[in-house]
Design a protein around this motif. Structure first.
Motif, PDB file in Angstrom:
ATOM      1  N   ARG A  54       3.665  -2.101  -7.617  1.00 12.99           N
ATOM      2  CA  ARG A  54       4.488  -0.983  -7.161  1.00 12.99           C
ATOM      3  C   ARG A  54       3.555   0.101  -6.643  1.00 12.99           C
ATOM      4  NH1 ARG A  54       9.434   0.249 -10.451  1.00 12.99           N
ATOM      5  NH2 ARG A  54      10.101  -1.419  -9.082  1.00 12.99           N
TER       6      ARG A  54
ATOM      7  N   GLU B  34      12.161  -1.087  -2.404  1.00 14.01           N
ATOM      8  CA  GLU B  34      10.985  -0.436  -1.816  1.00 14.01           C
ATOM      9  C   GLU B  34       9.673  -1.151  -2.145  1.00 14.01           C
ATOM     10  OE1 GLU B  34      12.138   1.923  -5.542  1.00 14.01           O
ATOM     11  OE2 GLU B  34      13.190   1.088  -3.821  1.00 14.01           O
TER      12      GLU B  34
ATOM     13  N   GLU C 178       4.752   6.525  -5.227  1.00 11.25           N
ATOM     14  CA  GLU C 178       5.424   7.385  -4.261  1.00 11.25           C
ATOM     15  C   GLU C 178       4.489   8.527  -3.865  1.00 11.25           C
ATOM     16  OE1 GLU C 178       9.468   9.942  -4.336  1.00 11.25           O
ATOM     17  OE2 GLU C 178       9.533   7.984  -5.358  1.00 11.25           O
ATOM     18  N   GLY C 179       4.413   8.796  -2.581  1.00 12.76           N
ATOM     19  CA  GLY C 179       3.598   9.897  -2.088  1.00 12.76           C
ATOM     20  C   GLY C 179       2.143   9.534  -1.813  1.00 12.76           C
TER      21      GLY C 179
END
Length: 162
Positions: free
Chosen positions: A137, A130, A140-141
């Motif tokens: 990085r 991902e 998430e969200g």
């Protein structure tokens, strides 16, 4: 005599990422004319360093305190911001360029990506599918930034391929 487009068209071009020099070349006017018109319309460009810092802070909520536990000055984080700025066309100093190269070398050597934890700071973690080719990085969200900033976060070639 050359002429800039309508305010509506100029506003649209600004939001698509057109810079003053590109507008000037496209319409045969001086860069200063494009700049004056944009400012008169209330359209302001932030310096690249500011845009990058805001993007990183929005994604990671980087800890900045006046005490000793601040994370904003950690070397890998600084190098990552230099890299993104460089991708956006900023001119870096030779020491900044060396930091970027050291970061890219380490990411490739370790098959890693930079991640952030507010308690421990910046860290190198194994690259996951991902992560794609991003240098960092993405949480998430969280919504991804503009296409321009997304492209600037991408490594020049896939990590681990050479």
């Amino acid at each position: 005599m050359a002429k800039l487009p309508s305010d509506a068209e100029l506003r649209k071009m600004f939001h698509l990422g057109w810079k003053d020099d590109a507008l000037a070349a496209q319409y045969g006017v001086k860069k200063q004319a494009a700049n004056r018109r944009r400012i008169r319309m209330g359209l302001y460009q932030k310096p690249t360093a500011t845009r990058v810092t805001e993007m990183v802070n929005e994604a990671w909520d980087v800890k900045t305190t006046s005490g000793g536990d601040s994370h904003h000055a950690q070397r890998p984080l600084q190098a990552m911001k230099y890299f993104i700025r460089q991708q956006l066309g900023d001119q870096l100093s030779p020491p900044q360029e060396r930091r970027v190269q050291n970061l890219l070398d380490r990411l490739a050597r370790e098959g890693a990506v930079l991640d952030y934890n507010r308690d421990t700071g910046i860290r190198f973690v194994p690259r996951a599918p991902e992560d794609g080719r991003r240098v960092m990085r993405w949480p998430e969200g969280k919504d991804l930034p503009s296409q321009e900033l997304q492209a600037a976060m991408e490594l020049p070639s896939p990590v681990g391929e050479g």
